[in-house]
Design a protein around this motif. Structure first.
Motif, mmCIF file in Angstrom:
data_model
loop_
_atom_site.group_PDB
_atom_site.id
_atom_site.type_symbol
_atom_site.label_atom_id
_atom_site.label_comp_id
_atom_site.label_asym_id
_atom_site.label_seq_id
_atom_site.Cartn_x
_atom_site.Cartn_y
_atom_site.Cartn_z
ATOM 1 N N MET A 1 0.844 -1.193 0.000
ATOM 2 C CA MET A 1 0.000 0.000 0.000
ATOM 3 C C MET A 1 0.878 1.241 0.000
ATOM 4 S SD MET A 1 -2.514 1.538 2.922
ATOM 5 C CE MET A 1 -3.111 -0.054 3.380
ATOM 6 N N ASN A 2 0.473 2.294 -0.721
ATOM 7 C CA ASN A 2 1.189 3.555 -0.676
ATOM 8 C C ASN A 2 0.848 4.258 0.638
ATOM 9 O OD1 ASN A 2 2.383 6.018 -1.088
ATOM 10 N ND2 ASN A 2 1.677 6.209 -3.205
ATOM 11 N N ASN A 3 1.800 4.269 1.554
ATOM 12 C CA ASN A 3 1.517 4.781 2.892
ATOM 13 C C ASN A 3 1.230 6.269 2.932
ATOM 14 O OD1 ASN A 3 1.674 2.329 4.194
ATOM 15 N ND2 ASN A 3 3.870 2.472 4.542
ATOM 16 N N ILE A 4 1.478 6.980 1.820
ATOM 17 C CA ILE A 4 1.189 8.409 1.813
ATOM 18 C C ILE A 4 -0.296 8.653 2.042
ATOM 19 C CG2 ILE A 4 0.877 8.490 -0.698
ATOM 20 C CD1 ILE A 4 2.320 11.259 1.589
ATOM 21 N N TYR A 5 -1.156 7.737 1.562
ATOM 22 C CA TYR A 5 -2.597 7.898 1.751
ATOM 23 C C TYR A 5 -2.983 7.665 3.209
ATOM 24 C CZ TYR A 5 -2.740 7.810 -3.327
ATOM 25 O OH TYR A 5 -2.528 8.093 -4.660
ATOM 26 N N VAL A 6 -2.328 6.707 3.857
ATOM 27 C CA VAL A 6 -2.569 6.471 5.277
ATOM 28 C C VAL A 6 -2.142 7.692 6.080
ATOM 29 C CG1 VAL A 6 -1.953 5.054 7.269
ATOM 30 C CG2 VAL A 6 -2.291 3.983 5.030
ATOM 31 N N ILE A 7 -0.981 8.258 5.740
ATOM 32 C CA ILE A 7 -0.487 9.453 6.439
ATOM 33 C C ILE A 7 -1.471 10.600 6.285
ATOM 34 C CG2 ILE A 7 1.334 11.202 6.445
ATOM 35 C CD1 ILE A 7 3.279 8.962 5.645
ATOM 36 N N ARG A 8 -2.010 10.766 5.077
ATOM 37 C CA ARG A 8 -2.996 11.835 4.850
ATOM 38 C C ARG A 8 -4.242 11.624 5.697
ATOM 39 N NH1 ARG A 8 -2.287 11.706 -1.733
ATOM 40 N NH2 ARG A 8 -0.514 13.151 -1.870
ATOM 41 N N ALA A 9 -4.730 10.378 5.770
ATOM 42 C CA ALA A 9 -5.927 10.099 6.566
ATOM 43 C C ALA A 9 -5.676 10.376 8.044
ATOM 44 C CB ALA A 9 -6.355 8.643 6.359
ATOM 45 N N LEU A 10 -4.512 9.969 8.541
ATOM 46 C CA LEU A 10 -4.194 10.185 9.954
ATOM 47 C C LEU A 10 -3.955 11.665 10.250
ATOM 48 C CD1 LEU A 10 -1.916 7.089 10.647
ATOM 49 C CD2 LEU A 10 -4.275 7.448 11.394
ATOM 50 N N LEU A 11 -3.343 12.394 9.305
ATOM 51 C CA LEU A 11 -3.165 13.839 9.488
ATOM 52 C C LEU A 11 -4.523 14.543 9.499
ATOM 53 C CD1 LEU A 11 -0.044 14.737 7.289
ATOM 54 C CD2 LEU A 11 -0.243 14.884 9.780
ATOM 55 N N ALA A 12 -5.435 14.093 8.636
ATOM 56 C CA ALA A 12 -6.789 14.664 8.639
ATOM 57 C C ALA A 12 -7.446 14.453 9.993
ATOM 58 C CB ALA A 12 -7.627 14.023 7.532
ATOM 59 N N ALA A 13 -7.302 13.231 10.531
ATOM 60 C CA ALA A 13 -7.866 12.939 11.851
ATOM 61 C C ALA A 13 -7.193 13.766 12.930
ATOM 62 C CB ALA A 13 -7.719 11.447 12.155
ATOM 63 N N ALA A 14 -5.857 13.939 12.817
ATOM 64 C CA ALA A 14 -5.121 14.698 13.829
ATOM 65 C C ALA A 14 -5.569 16.154 13.861
ATOM 66 C CB ALA A 14 -3.618 14.611 13.556
ATOM 67 N N LEU A 15 -5.716 16.759 12.690
ATOM 68 C CA LEU A 15 -6.133 18.165 12.632
ATOM 69 C C LEU A 15 -7.561 18.333 13.146
ATOM 70 C CD1 LEU A 15 -4.620 19.283 9.217
ATOM 71 C CD2 LEU A 15 -3.971 20.115 11.485
ATOM 72 N N PHE A 16 -8.443 17.426 12.744
ATOM 73 C CA PHE A 16 -9.825 17.521 13.209
ATOM 74 C C PHE A 16 -9.916 17.251 14.706
ATOM 75 C CE2 PHE A 16 -14.067 15.707 14.009
ATOM 76 C CZ PHE A 16 -14.839 16.768 13.583
ATOM 77 N N GLY A 17 -9.206 16.212 15.157
ATOM 78 C CA GLY A 17 -9.234 15.890 16.585
ATOM 79 C C GLY A 17 -8.657 17.001 17.431
ATOM 80 N N ALA A 18 -7.560 17.618 16.961
ATOM 81 C CA ALA A 18 -6.924 18.694 17.717
ATOM 82 C C ALA A 18 -7.784 19.946 17.761
ATOM 83 C CB ALA A 18 -5.560 19.017 17.110
ATOM 84 N N SER A 19 -8.661 20.108 16.754
ATOM 85 C CA SER A 19 -9.503 21.308 16.737
ATOM 86 C C SER A 19 -10.548 21.288 17.844
ATOM 87 C CB SER A 19 -10.204 21.441 15.375
ATOM 88 O OG SER A 19 -11.209 20.448 15.208
#
Length: 347
Positions: free
Chosen positions: A1-19
């Motif tokens: 799997m191209n882990n860049i997509y996983v990183i993007r999903a987790l970064l999206a969660a991190a930004l939303f969760g941190a907000s």
């Protein structure tokens, strides 16, 4: 799997969760309706500015005619009906119950992706999603339900989760298009609807510094987060992206511990173990079989890999990655893959 997509999903969660912890600091200073509207509006306006700077002026959306119904449907369900149902539900539901029920979004997203759009669902993916959602349930559960008046409030929150699940799957259909435009359009519509409703209920704008702070939190936690979510959809599909995004409650709790000095509990660490296990199950998934690619045409940023062996109708300098409208010829082959924009085939 191209882990860049996983990183993007987790970064999206991190930004939303941190907000969420930052938004908690604003609760009490701004009405809930207006706060939701300004967060979304900060997303829409901020991404519009980012897009103008990136493209050095206004450019077309790049969506094909057949993609507009998918985007408009996603905006209607996710930007209008979802927030309205949530706000109504919160007026008749306790915070603990609301937080618990919001974890249904990932489950409903996956169910729609599997049943309606026929995404693949291996055992590791199902177990991983259940582990991540279970972590969110453990983290959300605080006991007590004195504020819940009747079943109408919880039902409204379930409806909100269903709306966002539909939104996630419809957005998947246009995820090859400009992520900034998609996320910005959603933010602008959702923000406008909620701000108008807030003003109709008597709310007034806060002072300049608080207004700018709220818009900034919206840009990061809603706008950039959603753009990353759309980019993750390209490579992971709706079910997997939704599962990774379900780590947002844990991330929000972790930020609260660090920034707000909140104490951790046994439930926090149980949630950590469950979510970490779920993410690990997804990261170690292997999905491979002989599959058919139907001929298709679309536009997205790409390199000339096995799926992009095409001629160019323009003078190409050889630079990669690049973006243009291109055609995929029908082909059959076998390799590890996931339900990205090139692998949306039945199983």
């Amino acid at each position: 799997m191209n882990n860049i997509y996983v990183i993007r999903a987790l970064l999206a969660a991190a930004l939303f969760g941190a907000s969420t912890p930052f938004a908690k600091l604003l609760v009490g200073e701004i009405s809930p309706w207006l706060l939701a509207g300004l967060l979304y509006l900060g997303s829409g306006l901020g991404l519009a500015v980012v897009r103008l700077v990136r493209d050095r002026g206004w450019t077309p959306s790049g969506l094909a005619n057949g993609e507009w119904p998918w985007l408009l449907g996603a905006i209607f369900f996710g930007g209008v009906l979802g927030p309205l149902a949530l706000m109504f539900g919160l007026t008749r539901t306790s915070g603990s119950t609301a937080s618990l029920l919001l974890n249904l979004e990932a489950v409903l997203t996956a169910v729609i992706a599997w049943v309606v759009f026929k995404e693949s669902a291996g055992r590791r993916i199902v177990l991983g999603m259940l582990a991540i959602v279970a972590g969110g349930v453990v983290l959300s559960w605080s006991g007590g339900d004195a504020e819940t008046r009747d079943g109408v409030g919880p039902l409204a929150i379930v409806v909100a989760c269903l709306c966002w699940a539909i939104d996630n799957n419809l957005t998947r259909r246009v995820s090859a298009s400009d992520a900034l435009f998609i996320a910005g359009a959603k933010g602008a519509v959702a923000g406008s609807v909620n701000v108008v409703l807030a003003f109709a209920l008597g709310a007034s704008l806060p002072g300049g510094p608080m207004l700018l702070g709220t818009l900034a939190v919206g840009l990061l936690g809603y706008g950039i987060s959603l753009a990353l979510f759309v980019l993750a959809l390209r490579g992971l599909g709706a079910a997997r992206t939704g599962a990774y995004f379900s780590t947002a409650p844990f991330i929000g709790a972790a930020v609260s511990v660090v920034l707000l000095g909140e104490s951790t509990s046994t439930a926090f660490w149980i949630a950590f173990v469950l979510m970490a296990w779920g993410v690990w199950l997804h990261l170690t998934e292997h999905h491979e079989h002989e599959h058919v690619h139907e001929s298709m045409e679309h536009r997205h940023r790409h390199v000339h890999d096995a799926h992009h062996q095409h001629a160019h109708a323009f003078a190409w300098t050889g630079d990669e990655p690049h973006e243009h409208w291109h055609r995929h010829e029908a082909m059959v082959h076998k390799h590890p893959h996931f339900p990205d924009i090139h692998h949306r085939h039945p199983h």
